[in-house]
Motif scaffolding. Structure first.
Motif: not given
Length: 187
Positions: A70-71, A177-178, A180-182, A184-185
């Motif tokens: 994801h990164w 960004t979406k 990554l956020l999905e 990691t969060l």
């Protein structure tokens, strides 16, 4: 990845091709639908072929980088997007080249505008995206936008080119960004 997300990525990577097609339309004295179709085929074909190559390449390394894929997706899409935004503000954008559809020139333009799509294909492999629907959608989107861009470019000013690259870049940054956020969060 759902259809809307794939379509946004398809539109984002198509913006380079759209921008060059607008430029090509500006440089041609007459723009027939046949010429627009030819331009669309070059760009649509390469925009769909390069993600497939990237997918095959990325699949070879998927197991080794699964923990931080994801990164990588975020960095690749963000970098492509930032580069497109930078190009949108570059002063050299008004040079549309010669006014021909010579196969050698069109091939070079199609390859140059689809390099970003290769990196997107690598990202698709990390995200385990079904590649066939993705490349079909990218190809169709690029074909349509490029053909329309050539027609529009023949009628309007070069300002569309930089705006297309700017918005395409924003879309890719948003999607990176979406992702990554999905991941990691946990969303």
């Amino acid at each position: 990845m759902n259809f809307i997300e794939l379509f946004l990525i398809a539109a984002g990577v198509s913006m380079d091709a759209f921008a060059v097609a607008v430029c090509k339309g500006l440089s041609l004295k007459e723009m027939s639908w046949k010429n627009a179709f030819i331009i669309g085929l070059y760009f649509g074909g390469f925009q769909s072929g390069m993600p497939f190559l990237g997918y095959l390449l990325g699949s070879q390394f998927m197991d080794a980088i699964n923990a931080f894929d994801h990164w990588i997706a975020f960095i690749l899409l963000g970098s492509i997007g930032l580069n497109m935004i930078k190009e949108a503000f570059s002063p050299g954008l008004d040079d549309c080249g010669d006014s021909s559809l010579h196969p050698k020139q069109m091939l070079m333009l199609a390859v140059a505008t689809s390099i970003d799509a290769l990196a997107v294909g690598v990202t698709f492999s990390f995200l385990k995206v079904q590649i066939l629907p993705a490349i079909i959608l990218i190809g169709i989107t690029s074909f349509v936008l490029s053909a329309l861009g050539a027609r529009l470019g023949n009628r309007f000013e070069a300002q569309f080119k930089s705006k297309a690259e700017f918005f395409g870049g924003l879309i890719l940054i948003f999607m990176g960004t979406k992702i990554l956020l999905e991941q990691t969060l946990g969303g």
